[in-house]
Design a protein around this motif. Structure first.
Motif, mmCIF file in Angstrom:
data_model
loop_
_atom_site.group_PDB
_atom_site.id
_atom_site.type_symbol
_atom_site.label_atom_id
_atom_site.label_comp_id
_atom_site.label_asym_id
_atom_site.label_seq_id
_atom_site.Cartn_x
_atom_site.Cartn_y
_atom_site.Cartn_z
ATOM 1 N N ARG A 194 0.827 -1.210 0.000
ATOM 2 C CA ARG A 194 0.000 0.000 0.000
ATOM 3 C C ARG A 194 0.859 1.258 0.000
ATOM 4 O O ARG A 194 0.515 2.254 -0.654
ATOM 5 C CB ARG A 194 -0.930 0.000 1.211
ATOM 6 C CG ARG A 194 -2.049 -1.019 1.122
ATOM 7 C CD ARG A 194 -2.985 -0.932 2.315
ATOM 8 N NE ARG A 194 -4.016 -1.948 2.231
ATOM 9 C CZ ARG A 194 -5.117 -1.855 1.493
ATOM 10 N NH1 ARG A 194 -5.317 -0.748 0.774
ATOM 11 N NH2 ARG A 194 -6.000 -2.823 1.459
ATOM 12 N N GLU B 91 -7.623 0.065 -4.222
ATOM 13 C CA GLU B 91 -7.835 -1.278 -3.697
ATOM 14 C C GLU B 91 -7.682 -2.346 -4.775
ATOM 15 O O GLU B 91 -7.159 -3.430 -4.514
ATOM 16 C CB GLU B 91 -9.231 -1.381 -3.068
ATOM 17 C CG GLU B 91 -9.376 -0.621 -1.762
ATOM 18 C CD GLU B 91 -8.448 -1.162 -0.683
ATOM 19 O OE1 GLU B 91 -8.281 -2.398 -0.628
ATOM 20 O OE2 GLU B 91 -7.895 -0.359 0.074
ATOM 21 N N THR C 63 -5.096 -5.427 -4.517
ATOM 22 C CA THR C 63 -5.577 -6.812 -4.584
ATOM 23 C C THR C 63 -4.842 -7.598 -5.648
ATOM 24 O O THR C 63 -4.467 -8.759 -5.433
ATOM 25 C CB THR C 63 -7.091 -6.823 -4.873
ATOM 26 O OG1 THR C 63 -7.777 -6.114 -3.831
ATOM 27 C CG2 THR C 63 -7.618 -8.247 -4.935
#
Length: 359
Positions: free
Chosen positions: A163, A207, A211
């Motif tokens: 992240r 996101e 993922t």
């Protein structure tokens, strides 16, 4: 996923986060045991967290301290799963997370791994697997509990780093597409904030992108574990092949370019993780010829001499892996499990510290 669960079950969510705050308080109250002495091979100690007045008050009163521990046990703080989770957190932080930096020169120069997040993940993944091999031998249910805890800590750390690396607010300099990090291998907790025109206020990483990357890293974790397990069973030849594919980038798989013969750029192509829906439509030869800036690719013709050292390098790594696996095997279960006393979960972890790749 977190937002969805909060909306779906607000009462359960409040209760879960309440338990989390209680466990955090317990962790502060029960941290009275002094940390184990660190050896020169370990990174410097982190600053001790300042204790609140409530923590100091509870620890200064034996009766209140005993009552607090009793409540903690009722809440499950002393369960086998919780002990395993806290023990493996110390294992991961001490033995795995900083391993890439501890012998950075070996990985960078001899193995030709670039200073990227992918290199950090590969080296850390290897040592997580080595610990997993030893944890499998623990009596039930400790083996499964410790393996689950170790893998959870590993991927929680990986996701946090992913992240940060993918954070839109952290942009590389305009002159290059590669990021620079203060450590030899990138650490999400110390990722720099450049003070120039390329810096934008921090924002969450998309996101969907996170993922996708996590799926690829999960495939790499699974693949390395399976190939290394096979190497342990079949012998040194299979282990050396697993080292070549997983740690050395599989360089030279399609031949070695010699001076005067020309040569073409080749890199590994990862088709897993849900990024490619129709694999049969991908021209692998074309994809291999594209530079993805990962830094892992076949040596050019003028560097072909580096392949001469590859057999010895594979032997060195395979020997290191077997030596460390045997050393951990000889450690008693009591050393691996630790004292299993609240507040002393980190004791004895230093006895498992890895030896150098080249002793």
């Amino acid at each position: 996923m977190a937002s969805r669960s909060l909306l779906a079950n607000p009462i359960g969510a409040v209760s879960r986060y309440s338990r989390k705050s209680v466990r955090q308080s317990i962790r502060l109250v029960t941290s009275s045991a002094p940390p184990p002495t660190q050896t020169s091979a370990l990174p410097p100690k982190t600053p001790v967290q300042e204790q609140s007045w409530l923590t100091q008050r509870v620890k200064s009163n034996p009766a209140l301290y005993s009552l607090f521990l009793g409540v903690a046990r009722v809440l499950g703080y002393g369960s086998p799963q919780q002990f395993a989770n806290r023990r493996t957190l110390h294992m991961y932080n001490t033995l795995c997370a900083n391993r890439a930096d501890q012998e950075a020169e070996f990985w960078k120069k001899e193995c030709a791994l670039p200073p990227t997040f992918q290199s950090w993940f590969t080296i850390t993944n290897l040592h997580v697997w080595l610990l997993t091999v030893r944890l499998r031998a623990l009596p039930a249910p400790h083996g499964l509990n410790h393996i689950q805890g170790l893998i959870d800590h590993f991927f929680q750390d990986v996701e946090e780093r992913v992240r940060t690396v993918l954070q839109p607010g952290i942009l590389p300099p305009r002159s290059t597409s590669k990021q620079s990090f203060p450590s030899v291998f990138p650490d999400a907790k110390t990722n720099p904030r450049p003070e120039d025109a390329s810096y934008i206020s921090p924002a969450r990483a998309p996101e969907r992108l996170v993922t996708r990357h996590m799926k690829i890293l999960k495939e790499q974790w699974s693949g390395l574990g399976m190939s290394m397990d096979l190497g342990l069973v079949r012998g040194d030849t299979e282990m050396a092949a697993a080292v070549w594919r997983n740690l050395l980038g599989g360089r030279g798989a399609k031949g070695i370019s010699l001076p005067g013969q020309g040569g073409s750029f080749r890199r590994a192509v990862n088709l897993v993780g849900g990024l490619v829906e129709n694999v049969e439509k991908i021209d692998v030869d074309v994809e291999e010829a594209k530079d993805d800036l990962s830094g892992v690719y076949d040596f050019e013709a003028n560097e072909s001499g580096r392949y001469v050292a590859y057999p010895e390098l594979m032997q060195t790594l395979a020997t290191h892996i077997r030596r460390e696996a045997l050393r951990l095997e000889r450690l008693p279960d009591e050393v691996i499990l630790g004292p299993r006393v609240v507040g002393r979960e980190g004791e004895g972890v230093n006895k498992m510290v890895w030896g150098r790749v080249r002793p």
